[in-house]
Design an enzyme around this catalytic site. Structure first.
Site, PDB file in Angstrom:
ATOM      1  N   HIS B  74      76.597  12.767  19.790  1.00 15.87           N
ATOM      2  CA  HIS B  74      75.879  11.812  20.363  1.00 15.87           C
ATOM      3  C   HIS B  74      74.840  11.057  19.481  1.00 15.87           C
ATOM      4  CE1 HIS B  74      73.346  10.061  23.633  1.00 15.87           C
ATOM      5  NE2 HIS B  74      72.395  10.660  23.215  1.00 15.87           N
ATOM      6  N   ASP B 103      74.563 -20.055   6.518  1.00 11.71           N
ATOM      7  CA  ASP B 103      75.156 -18.771   6.726  1.00 11.71           C
ATOM      8  C   ASP B 103      74.169 -17.624   5.886  1.00 11.71           C
ATOM      9  OD1 ASP B 103      77.023 -16.604   6.638  1.00 11.71           O
ATOM     10  OD2 ASP B 103      78.446 -18.251   7.162  1.00 11.71           O
ATOM     11  N   TRP B 139      72.271  16.196  14.723  1.00 13.58           N
ATOM     12  CA  TRP B 139      72.429  14.926  13.917  1.00 13.58           C
ATOM     13  C   TRP B 139      71.564  15.042  12.568  1.00 13.58           C
ATOM     14  CZ3 TRP B 139      69.351  11.172  12.217  1.00 13.58           C
ATOM     15  CH2 TRP B 139      67.987  11.260  12.560  1.00 13.58           C
ATOM     16  N   SER B 166      77.417   0.850   3.768  1.00 16.52           N
ATOM     17  CA  SER B 166      77.244  -0.562   4.927  1.00 16.52           C
ATOM     18  C   SER B 166      75.944  -0.917   4.929  1.00 16.52           C
ATOM     19  CB  SER B 166      78.096   0.080   5.919  1.00 16.52           C
ATOM     20  OG  SER B 166      77.940  -0.799   7.091  1.00 16.52           O
ATOM     21  N   SER B 167      75.237   0.222   5.453  1.00 16.97           N
ATOM     22  CA  SER B 167      73.671  -0.379   5.801  1.00 16.97           C
ATOM     23  C   SER B 167      72.725  -1.027   4.481  1.00 16.97           C
ATOM     24  CB  SER B 167      72.881   0.920   6.078  1.00 16.97           C
ATOM     25  OG  SER B 167      73.329   1.267   7.276  1.00 16.97           O
ATOM     26  N   HIS B 250      62.114   9.655   8.939  1.00 18.16           N
ATOM     27  CA  HIS B 250      60.953   8.861   9.597  1.00 18.16           C
ATOM     28  C   HIS B 250      61.276   7.060   9.494  1.00 18.16           C
ATOM     29  CE1 HIS B 250      58.155   9.190  12.689  1.00 18.16           C
ATOM     30  NE2 HIS B 250      57.735   8.047  12.045  1.00 18.16           N
ATOM     31  N   GLU B 252      63.519   5.800   8.809  1.00 15.92           N
ATOM     32  CA  GLU B 252      64.587   5.430   9.869  1.00 15.92           C
ATOM     33  C   GLU B 252      64.457   5.444  11.415  1.00 15.92           C
ATOM     34  OE1 GLU B 252      67.901   4.781   9.458  1.00 15.92           O
ATOM     35  OE2 GLU B 252      68.745   5.157  11.431  1.00 15.92           O
ATOM     36  N   TYR B 254      61.659   3.782  12.186  1.00 16.52           N
ATOM     37  CA  TYR B 254      61.003   2.589  12.234  1.00 16.52           C
ATOM     38  C   TYR B 254      62.094   1.480  11.993  1.00 16.52           C
ATOM     39  CZ  TYR B 254      56.802   4.973  12.984  1.00 16.52           C
ATOM     40  OH  TYR B 254      55.839   5.899  13.174  1.00 16.52           O
ATOM     41  N   SER B 265      58.676  -9.879  20.372  1.00 13.56           N
ATOM     42  CA  SER B 265      57.527 -10.885  19.852  1.00 13.56           C
ATOM     43  C   SER B 265      58.362 -12.428  20.018  1.00 13.56           C
ATOM     44  CB  SER B 265      57.218 -10.595  18.488  1.00 13.56           C
ATOM     45  OG  SER B 265      56.653  -9.595  18.367  1.00 13.56           O
ATOM     46  N   HIS B 299      56.037  15.419  10.111  1.00 15.14           N
ATOM     47  CA  HIS B 299      55.380  15.839  11.124  1.00 15.14           C
ATOM     48  C   HIS B 299      56.752  16.433  12.093  1.00 15.14           C
ATOM     49  CE1 HIS B 299      55.899  11.338  12.229  1.00 15.14           C
ATOM     50  NE2 HIS B 299      56.952  12.000  12.424  1.00 15.14           N
ATOM     51  N   HIS B 300      57.916  16.210  11.382  1.00 18.45           N
ATOM     52  CA  HIS B 300      59.048  16.689  12.218  1.00 18.45           C
ATOM     53  C   HIS B 300      59.179  18.054  11.893  1.00 18.45           C
ATOM     54  CE1 HIS B 300      60.697  12.685  13.115  1.00 18.45           C
ATOM     55  NE2 HIS B 300      60.109  12.099  12.224  1.00 18.45           N
ATOM     56  N   THR B 325      50.428   0.136  15.816  1.00 17.21           N
ATOM     57  CA  THR B 325      51.149   0.041  16.815  1.00 17.21           C
ATOM     58  C   THR B 325      50.376  -0.576  18.077  1.00 17.21           C
ATOM     59  OG1 THR B 325      52.350   1.871  16.065  1.00 17.21           O
ATOM     60  CG2 THR B 325      53.040   1.062  18.200  1.00 17.21           C
ATOM     61  N   LYS B 328      49.754  -4.162  17.987  1.00 16.02           N
ATOM     62  CA  LYS B 328      51.020  -5.071  18.451  1.00 16.02           C
ATOM     63  C   LYS B 328      51.007  -4.990  19.967  1.00 16.02           C
ATOM     64  CE  LYS B 328      54.894  -5.354  16.286  1.00 16.02           C
ATOM     65  NZ  LYS B 328      54.391  -6.337  15.253  1.00 16.02           N
ATOM     66  N   ARG B 447      65.496  22.235  23.790  1.00 13.56           N
ATOM     67  CA  ARG B 447      66.696  21.454  23.444  1.00 13.56           C
ATOM     68  C   ARG B 447      67.819  21.937  22.766  1.00 13.56           C
ATOM     69  NH1 ARG B 447      64.815  17.820  18.417  1.00 13.56           N
ATOM     70  NH2 ARG B 447      66.709  16.685  18.824  1.00 13.56           N
TER      71      ARG B 447
END
Lengths: 291, 532
Positions: B74, B103, B139, B166-167, B250, B252, B254, B265, B299-300, B325, B328, B447
């Site tokens: 998932h 293009d 994951w 790819s990314s 991390h 990632e 963002y 925006s 922090h993870h 943040t 924003k 979890r």
């Protein structure tokens, strides 16, 4: 109409292309084959090889198309700039890939050795698990994984290889000067020198590896030292090999007269790549061999 | 020889071959978006199974290993298959139109970026049928747990490699397009915010996807080639994996939210009929968030026993993120302030984003506190937090973007009534789904476990019901898209009254090649993003 395509205020848009899907099939075949091989199925190795061949076919076809278009003057200055940005950021991604492995090396040397020996807040790690372990480098850890071995020294092959790569950075620059002066003889000769230096580097590294495995008992399985040494220098050696092959292609194209003093992005892209592997080597020389 | 007629001819080979060989940014954008919608439902189906199992305590439908496989897949499918490709698809469709280009800068590579993805996901999803099952270590693929995966292991690793390739190619293309193909006169500080956010996101992608490739390569080497990266006996450390992984992980998160900031925006000014408040500060805020994302990763990992100094450093840097943040969120609200607001579906999604993403942001600040995190870590509080930012954040922004630009893409208006049903069902059910998870987590429910103590039953049943309703509501989303593609009221070039930007100067649907010549500079002046 044709002339207009070259005018600066018109955009270039390519045809549809069947090369990428071939590349995807190649990558997929390589991945499936490689995974099956790792899981102990021998035919996976052949499948992996087939995938790599497909990827090479794709590269021949794709680059061939691009070279033909470039030679026929289809690309304007804007396309050239797009290619430059593309190559710049591709090299940046490579830098970050090496960064992960350099990070592993620094983490192991600065922190892990210290923690296994009971440093910082890891007193019990040492007392309960690895009693009596003292930090050291080169190290294959408290379990002496892979048995005792002899580490690498900065003198000898590493120093010679440093000299070789640094000189090759100079020769490729002289070749570039030759190209810009329109002096094809200078271009080709100095490209040839660069390629010879590049492959000499790879040859010496192969010799170093054989010596490590046979004489020093230093292998990929020699704990964290063997791990970081072979992974970092191995990926670097792979990049030198790829770079030298790319230089060879550029030499062949130079002999055919593909490049003009104004229009030679492919040459510059490969020379950027070459300087990049050069700089990575300096990091390796300092942090893997020397300190 | 290639001449202009050749090079500019809008080729349409028929059938599937057109889609396989296309170099057109709209075709490729459509492929990305359809692929991500498909993956959204695949990942959603896994989530439905998870919620079905958790509907009652005790083991109901599946064995624990399969539950773990579902939780792992998932995550991987939603992140790499649904959210990221959806943003790349939007970038493909919109960036060339927004900057006045025909293009993408590197159209052939664009094709390859997409066409690697289906193969990567065949590789990943095929692991479900392998001996030992799909990867079940989460994951995050932590070593050494991940190394216990069966036959699926190398397939998973190579799938990650392909997604990374790819990314990175997609991101290189986006950067080259933005830096090189802007219309004359469109300086960096006149770019639409969506383009700005994607420029910075693409930079993050190129910086961290190779690090992920490195991390999983280390696992591969440890399992098959006897290296000691994560083996303490050999002088390695399992913690090393977590550091390398989260150095990717991390930024990632963002990567999955900055393009959403860009979308919001765009939408809020349109339906407020006002230019965006604080354009410049928005740009600097996004850049600051991107910079900070590189120095907060641990922090993870507050519970792994890092030295106190490291805990403190990562706590403070993490809390700093609340500043840009906050800038924003303030600017979005200030844009709406005294605006002539109307509430079409894209605007509803945008407003829901502002509220609900902010809830996720607040719980993020709570998680940043080291002593508090020791309590929250690996509980449903964390699950609630990141689903608020990823579902009501990223996914809502994507849905808002689809409704916002669908009339531009198809030339038809979508069915507003049906779309509003989709919105209201989603926004209510999503809160029923995720809000109680906060309480479950605070009460101590872990979890990634298929079973739980009976006192958590009531809240879990509420959560599951919310989940099922949210899942089913998404069928309305598909219905809206299909109906809109097939017909509907004709859309004008400028679909929304208050819309700004070059994409609205093109007819709906736009021509196959957006701008074959650079648009005149005065068009850009006529579509100001800034008040100055």
């Amino acid at each position: 109409m044709s002339a207009q395509a070259h005018a600066a205020n018109h955009y270039y848009i390519p045809h549809g292309t069947h090369w990428p899907i071939l590349g995807s099939v190649g990558l997929f075949t390589t991945a499936v084959g490689g995974a099956l091989w790792l899981e102990g199925l021998d035919f996976g190795g052949y499948l992996c090889l087939l995938g790599i061949i497909i990827i090479f076919l794709m590269m021949f076809g794709w680059f061939g198309t691009v070279i033909r278009e470039s030679m026929s003057g289809t690309y304007n200055a804007q396309v050239d700039r797009s290619f430059r940005w593309g190559m710049t950021f591709f090299i940046f991604s490579e830098v970050m890939f090496f960064g992960a492995f350099f990070g592993a090396l620094f983490f192991a040397r600065v922190f892990v050795e210290n923690w296994l020996a009971g440093g910082s807040n890891s007193l019990f790690t040492n007392l309960l698990l690895w009693k009596g372990y003292e930090p050291a480098w080169p190290s294959n850890g408290p379990g002496h994984v892979g048995g005792s071995f002899e580490g690498m020294s900065a003198a000898g092959i590493a120093a010679i290889n440093t000299l070789i790569l640094l000189s090759s950075g100079v020769t490729v620059t002289i070749a570039h000067w030759g190209l810009k002066e329109g002096n094809r003889k200078k271009l080709c000769w100095f490209l040839l020198f660069t390629i010879i230096l590049g492959f000499s580097f790879v040859g010496l590294q192969a010799h170093e590896y054989i010596h490590a495995y046979t004489e020093q008992n230093l292998t990929l399985g020699s704990g964290i030292y063997g791990t970081t040494f072979f992974m970092l220098t191995g990926f670097h050696g792979l990049h030198v090999t790829i770079g030298a092959i790319m230089l060879t292609v550029i030499l062949l194209r130079s002999l055919k007269g593909h490049f003009t003093p104004q229009h030679h992005f492919a040459f510059e892209a490969v020379s950027w790549y070459w300087h990049f592997v050069d700089v990575v080597w300096l990091g390796l020389f300092i942090f893997v061999y020397w300190l | 020889m290639y001449n202009t007629a050749d090079a500019h001819h809008p080729e349409h080979p028929s059938g599937i071959w057109r889609w396989i060989t296309t170099t057109n940014h709209k075709d490729i954008g459509t492929l990305y978006l359809c692929f991500s919608l498909l993956m959204f439902f695949v990942g959603g189906a896994f989530a439905m199974l998870i919620r079905a199992e958790l509907f009652k305590p005790g083991m109901q439908l599946m064995d624990p290993l399969f539950f773990n496989e579902m939780a792992t897949l998932h995550g991987l499918v939603m992140i790499f298959g649904a959210i990221m490709p959806a943003f790349v698809g939007l970038a493909n469709w919109m960036i060339p139109m927004m900057v006045g280009a025909p293009d993408m800068a590197l159209p052939r590579m664009n094709n390859w970026s997409f066409w690697i993805l289906p193969f990567a996901f065949i590789l990943l999803l095929s692991t479900l049928f392998m001996p030992g099952g799909a990867p079940a270590g989460g994951w995050t693929m932590y070593a050494p747990l991940m190394l216990q995966t069966g036959t699926a292991f190398p397939f998973t690793i190579f799938a990650i490699h392909l997604m990374g390739i790819s990314s990175v190619m997609g991101a290189i293309n986006i950067i080259a397009t933005i830096l090189n193909l802007r219309a004359p006169g469109m300086t960096l500080m006149k770019m639409p915010l969506f383009v700005w956010c994607w420029l910075i996101t693409a930079y993050l992608l190129i910086a961290v996807m190779p690090v992920l490739a490195g991390a999983v390569t280390m696992e591969l080497m440890d399992k098959y080639f006897g290296t000691s990266f994560f083996n303490a006996a050999g002088g390695g450390d399992p913690l090393l994996f977590q550091h390398v992984f989260w150095f990717f992980g991390h930024p990632e998160v963002y990567i999955m939210v900055l393009p959403a900031f860009g979308i919001i925006s765009e939408i809020i000014p349109t339906f407020s009929r006002k230019p965006l408040f604080g354009y410049t500060s928005m740009v600097y805020a996004v850049a600051s968030i991107a910079f900070l994302s590189f120095i907060v990763w641990a922090h993870h990992m507050f519970t792994v026993g890092m030295p106190l100094s490291a805990d403190l450093f990562f706590m403070f840097t993490t809390m700093l993120i609340a500043v840009p943040t906050g800038v924003k969120v303030f600017n979005w609200v200030a844009t709406m302030w005294r605006g002539a607001l109307s509430f079409e579906t894209p605007m509803l999604f945008a407003i829901a984003f502002v509220f609900l993403f902010t809830i996720g942001g607040f719980s993020g600040v709570m998680l940043a506190l080291v002593p508090a995190d020791w309590q929250y870590h690996d509980t449903y509080f964390v699950v609630a937090h990141f689903h608020y930012v990823l579902v009501t954040g990223s996914a809502f922004a994507i849905m808002g973007a689809v409704y916002y630009w669908l009339p531009k893409w198809t030339g038809h208006m979508y069915n507003e009534t049906l779309a509003k049903w989709h919105f209201w069902l989603s926004v209510i059910s999503v809160n029923v789904l995720y809000f109680p998870m906060h309480f479950l987590g605070l009460a101590g429910m872990n979890r990634r476990l298929p079973d739980y103590p009976v006192q958590f039953t009531d809240l879990n049943q509420i959560v599951s019901v919310g989940g099922f309703v949210f899942g089913v509501s998404q069928l309305l989303f598909v219905a809206c898209i299909i109906l809109c593609v097939r017909g509907g009221k004709k859309a004008e070039a400028k679909v929304w009254e208050g819309a700004l930007g070059l994409e609205w100067t093109l007819p709906s649907p736009p021509p196959y090649h957006s701008f074959t010549e650079p648009p005149a500079a005065n068009l850009i002046w006529a579509h100001p993003y800034q008040n100055d």
